[in-house]
Design a protein around this motif. Structure first.
Motif, PDB file in Angstrom:
ATOM      1  N   ALA A 195      24.085  16.206  59.995  1.00 42.63           N
ATOM      2  CA  ALA A 195      25.275  16.794  60.810  1.00 42.63           C
ATOM      3  C   ALA A 195      26.577  16.012  60.192  1.00 42.63           C
ATOM      4  O   ALA A 195      26.292  14.892  59.551  1.00 42.63           O
ATOM      5  CB  ALA A 195      25.033  16.436  62.286  1.00 42.63           C
ATOM      6  N   ALA A 196      27.643  16.445  60.473  1.00 46.45           N
ATOM      7  CA  ALA A 196      28.892  15.616  60.166  1.00 46.45           C
ATOM      8  C   ALA A 196      28.860  14.517  61.001  1.00 46.45           C
ATOM      9  O   ALA A 196      28.625  14.655  62.212  1.00 46.45           O
ATOM     10  CB  ALA A 196      29.836  16.578  60.235  1.00 46.45           C
ATOM     11  N   PRO A 197      29.662  13.491  60.440  1.00 48.63           N
ATOM     12  CA  PRO A 197      29.935  12.278  61.219  1.00 48.63           C
ATOM     13  C   PRO A 197      30.862  12.643  62.505  1.00 48.63           C
ATOM     14  O   PRO A 197      31.546  13.586  62.483  1.00 48.63           O
ATOM     15  CB  PRO A 197      30.670  11.390  60.232  1.00 48.63           C
ATOM     16  CG  PRO A 197      30.297  11.729  58.893  1.00 48.63           C
ATOM     17  CD  PRO A 197      29.969  13.211  59.014  1.00 48.63           C
ATOM     18  N   VAL A 198      30.624  12.158  63.652  1.00 51.15           N
ATOM     19  CA  VAL A 198      31.383  12.479  64.766  1.00 51.15           C
ATOM     20  C   VAL A 198      32.788  12.074  64.537  1.00 51.15           C
ATOM     21  O   VAL A 198      33.905  12.790  65.085  1.00 51.15           O
ATOM     22  CB  VAL A 198      30.700  11.711  66.140  1.00 51.15           C
ATOM     23  CG1 VAL A 198      31.718  11.795  67.183  1.00 51.15           C
ATOM     24  CG2 VAL A 198      29.360  12.510  66.442  1.00 51.15           C
ATOM     25  N   THR A 254      27.893  13.716  55.774  1.00 50.48           N
ATOM     26  CA  THR A 254      26.762  13.919  56.576  1.00 50.48           C
ATOM     27  C   THR A 254      26.564  12.426  57.149  1.00 50.48           C
ATOM     28  O   THR A 254      26.961  11.375  56.594  1.00 50.48           O
ATOM     29  CB  THR A 254      25.453  14.456  56.069  1.00 50.48           C
ATOM     30  OG1 THR A 254      25.033  13.479  55.129  1.00 50.48           O
ATOM     31  CG2 THR A 254      25.583  15.815  55.658  1.00 50.48           C
ATOM     32  N   GLN A 255      25.785  12.319  58.537  1.00 50.84           N
ATOM     33  CA  GLN A 255      25.602  10.917  58.975  1.00 50.84           C
ATOM     34  C   GLN A 255      24.621  10.479  58.098  1.00 50.84           C
ATOM     35  O   GLN A 255      24.656   9.129  58.047  1.00 50.84           O
ATOM     36  CB  GLN A 255      25.009  11.348  60.424  1.00 50.84           C
ATOM     37  CG  GLN A 255      26.052  11.822  61.204  1.00 50.84           C
ATOM     38  CD  GLN A 255      25.705  12.035  62.774  1.00 50.84           C
ATOM     39  OE1 GLN A 255      24.703  11.429  63.277  1.00 50.84           O
ATOM     40  NE2 GLN A 255      26.242  12.785  63.685  1.00 50.84           N
ATOM     41  N   GLY A 256      23.761  11.077  57.410  1.00 51.76           N
ATOM     42  CA  GLY A 256      22.988  10.464  56.432  1.00 51.76           C
ATOM     43  C   GLY A 256      23.551  10.089  55.248  1.00 51.76           C
ATOM     44  O   GLY A 256      23.193   8.785  54.907  1.00 51.76           O
ATOM     45  N   ALA A 257      24.676  10.562  54.798  1.00 53.34           N
ATOM     46  CA  ALA A 257      25.318   9.962  53.747  1.00 53.34           C
ATOM     47  C   ALA A 257      26.023   8.556  54.141  1.00 53.34           C
ATOM     48  O   ALA A 257      26.183   7.532  53.403  1.00 53.34           O
ATOM     49  CB  ALA A 257      26.349  10.916  53.237  1.00 53.34           C
ATOM     50  N   VAL A 258      26.445   8.751  55.524  1.00 46.34           N
ATOM     51  CA  VAL A 258      27.154   7.529  56.026  1.00 46.34           C
ATOM     52  C   VAL A 258      25.969   6.284  56.109  1.00 46.34           C
ATOM     53  O   VAL A 258      26.502   5.329  55.881  1.00 46.34           O
ATOM     54  CB  VAL A 258      27.562   7.809  57.554  1.00 46.34           C
ATOM     55  CG1 VAL A 258      28.203   6.496  58.345  1.00 46.34           C
ATOM     56  CG2 VAL A 258      29.014   8.811  57.297  1.00 46.34           C
ATOM     57  N   LEU A 259      24.931   6.625  56.669  1.00 47.56           N
ATOM     58  CA  LEU A 259      23.857   5.579  56.628  1.00 47.56           C
ATOM     59  C   LEU A 259      23.640   5.144  55.049  1.00 47.56           C
ATOM     60  O   LEU A 259      23.348   3.991  54.717  1.00 47.56           O
ATOM     61  CB  LEU A 259      22.570   5.929  57.238  1.00 47.56           C
ATOM     62  CG  LEU A 259      22.656   6.268  58.842  1.00 47.56           C
ATOM     63  CD1 LEU A 259      21.528   6.797  59.325  1.00 47.56           C
ATOM     64  CD2 LEU A 259      23.059   5.220  59.469  1.00 47.56           C
ATOM     65  N   LEU A 260      23.690   6.028  54.109  1.00 47.05           N
ATOM     66  CA  LEU A 260      23.196   5.770  52.981  1.00 47.05           C
ATOM     67  C   LEU A 260      24.537   4.639  52.249  1.00 47.05           C
ATOM     68  O   LEU A 260      24.238   3.572  51.699  1.00 47.05           O
ATOM     69  CB  LEU A 260      22.985   6.707  51.908  1.00 47.05           C
ATOM     70  CG  LEU A 260      21.925   7.350  51.976  1.00 47.05           C
ATOM     71  CD1 LEU A 260      22.162   8.721  51.163  1.00 47.05           C
ATOM     72  CD2 LEU A 260      20.678   6.434  51.800  1.00 47.05           C
ATOM     73  N   HIS A 261      25.776   4.882  52.757  1.00 47.34           N
ATOM     74  CA  HIS A 261      26.853   3.985  52.730  1.00 47.34           C
ATOM     75  C   HIS A 261      26.733   2.656  53.158  1.00 47.34           C
ATOM     76  O   HIS A 261      26.724   1.528  52.498  1.00 47.34           O
ATOM     77  CB  HIS A 261      28.212   4.440  53.013  1.00 47.34           C
ATOM     78  CG  HIS A 261      29.475   3.520  52.847  1.00 47.34           C
ATOM     79  ND1 HIS A 261      29.752   3.194  51.785  1.00 47.34           N
ATOM     80  CD2 HIS A 261      30.090   2.971  53.665  1.00 47.34           C
ATOM     81  CE1 HIS A 261      30.665   2.490  51.849  1.00 47.34           C
ATOM     82  NE2 HIS A 261      31.098   2.395  53.148  1.00 47.34           N
ATOM     83  N   VAL A 262      25.972   2.619  54.452  1.00 45.11           N
ATOM     84  CA  VAL A 262      25.852   1.322  54.955  1.00 45.11           C
ATOM     85  C   VAL A 262      24.800   0.416  54.153  1.00 45.11           C
ATOM     86  O   VAL A 262      24.827  -0.644  53.765  1.00 45.11           O
ATOM     87  CB  VAL A 262      25.314   1.374  56.311  1.00 45.11           C
ATOM     88  CG1 VAL A 262      24.658   0.125  56.870  1.00 45.11           C
ATOM     89  CG2 VAL A 262      26.175   1.885  57.366  1.00 45.11           C
ATOM     90  N   ASN A 295      29.791   7.410  62.545  1.00 46.28           N
ATOM     91  CA  ASN A 295      28.593   8.530  62.918  1.00 46.28           C
ATOM     92  C   ASN A 295      28.459   8.897  64.305  1.00 46.28           C
ATOM     93  O   ASN A 295      28.325  10.086  64.700  1.00 46.28           O
ATOM     94  CB  ASN A 295      27.194   7.928  62.603  1.00 46.28           C
ATOM     95  CG  ASN A 295      26.783   8.427  61.212  1.00 46.28           C
ATOM     96  OD1 ASN A 295      27.475   9.156  60.340  1.00 46.28           O
ATOM     97  ND2 ASN A 295      25.561   7.898  60.825  1.00 46.28           N
ATOM     98  N   ARG A 296      28.477   8.041  65.233  1.00 46.50           N
ATOM     99  CA  ARG A 296      28.245   8.268  66.556  1.00 46.50           C
ATOM    100  C   ARG A 296      29.686   8.490  67.615  1.00 46.50           C
ATOM    101  O   ARG A 296      29.496   8.800  68.669  1.00 46.50           O
ATOM    102  CB  ARG A 296      27.441   7.233  67.222  1.00 46.50           C
ATOM    103  CG  ARG A 296      26.143   7.013  66.654  1.00 46.50           C
ATOM    104  CD  ARG A 296      25.148   6.113  67.016  1.00 46.50           C
ATOM    105  NE  ARG A 296      24.733   6.475  68.550  1.00 46.50           N
ATOM    106  CZ  ARG A 296      24.122   5.523  69.079  1.00 46.50           C
ATOM    107  NH1 ARG A 296      23.743   4.372  68.996  1.00 46.50           N
ATOM    108  NH2 ARG A 296      23.941   6.030  70.522  1.00 46.50           N
ATOM    109  N   GLY A 297      30.533   8.041  67.077  1.00 48.57           N
ATOM    110  CA  GLY A 297      31.863   8.149  67.917  1.00 48.57           C
ATOM    111  C   GLY A 297      32.023   6.932  69.035  1.00 48.57           C
ATOM    112  O   GLY A 297      32.969   7.153  69.853  1.00 48.57           O
TER     113      GLY A 297
END
Length: 156
Positions: free
Chosen positions: A105-108, A128-136, A61-63
């Motif tokens: 936003a898209a993941p970095v 999206t970064q939101g989708a990444v967090l849902l994966h977490v 997400n943040r790079g």
């Protein structure tokens, strides 16, 4: 859903990890289920989810590159105190990462290869970064279930 609501759900899972680790104690925190291929110890599951949180919340997400040896997570050993310290470090970083995320936003640093998962998805696996967090959260919940079964069997 707000970021704070999301983190409340993640914290519930992390609290569950901590409770299981405490219940198992140092006598069982490094034990896996005998005769069950793929079974992991409580400590290994803690190491893994802390790796997951760092990889996805920070690197994707943040790079912010977090070095990770995924295979080593599953052979990690330690004490209850060390597991609890890992969980608190992971929790603090997840809170920071979730608050820093731009959910739409898209993941970095988008995932590639193995990190895309085995899902037959069209387009980016986590667009999206939101989708990444849902994966977490998905990973936290899934592995908490594994840990609870392991705890129940070990203490039976």
């Amino acid at each position: 859903m707000t970021t704070d609501e999301y983190l409340t759900l993640c914290d519930r899972s992390l609290d569950g990890y901590a409770a299981c680790v405490r219940e198992l104690g140092d006598a069982h925190v490094n034990s896996s289920l005998t005769g069950v291929e793929g079974s992991n110890s409580a400590f290994a599951l803690v190491a893994h989810v802390v790796g997951v949180m760092g990889r996805w919340g920070r690197t994707v997400n943040r790079g912010i590159v977090v070095p990770r040896d995924r295979d080593a997570e599953f052979t990690a050993t330690g004490t209850v105190e060390e597991a609890l310290e890992l969980l608190e470090l992971g929790r603090a970083r997840l809170h920071e990462d979730a608050h820093a995320a731009d959910l739409g936003a898209a993941p970095v640093n988008p995932p590639t290869g193995r990190d895309r998962g085995s899902h037959a998805l069209r387009g980016p696996a986590y667009p999206t970064q939101g989708a990444v967090l849902l994966h977490v959260h998905e990973e936290l919940a899934q592995h908490l279930g594994h840990l609870e079964v392991t705890r129940d069997v070990l203490l039976a």
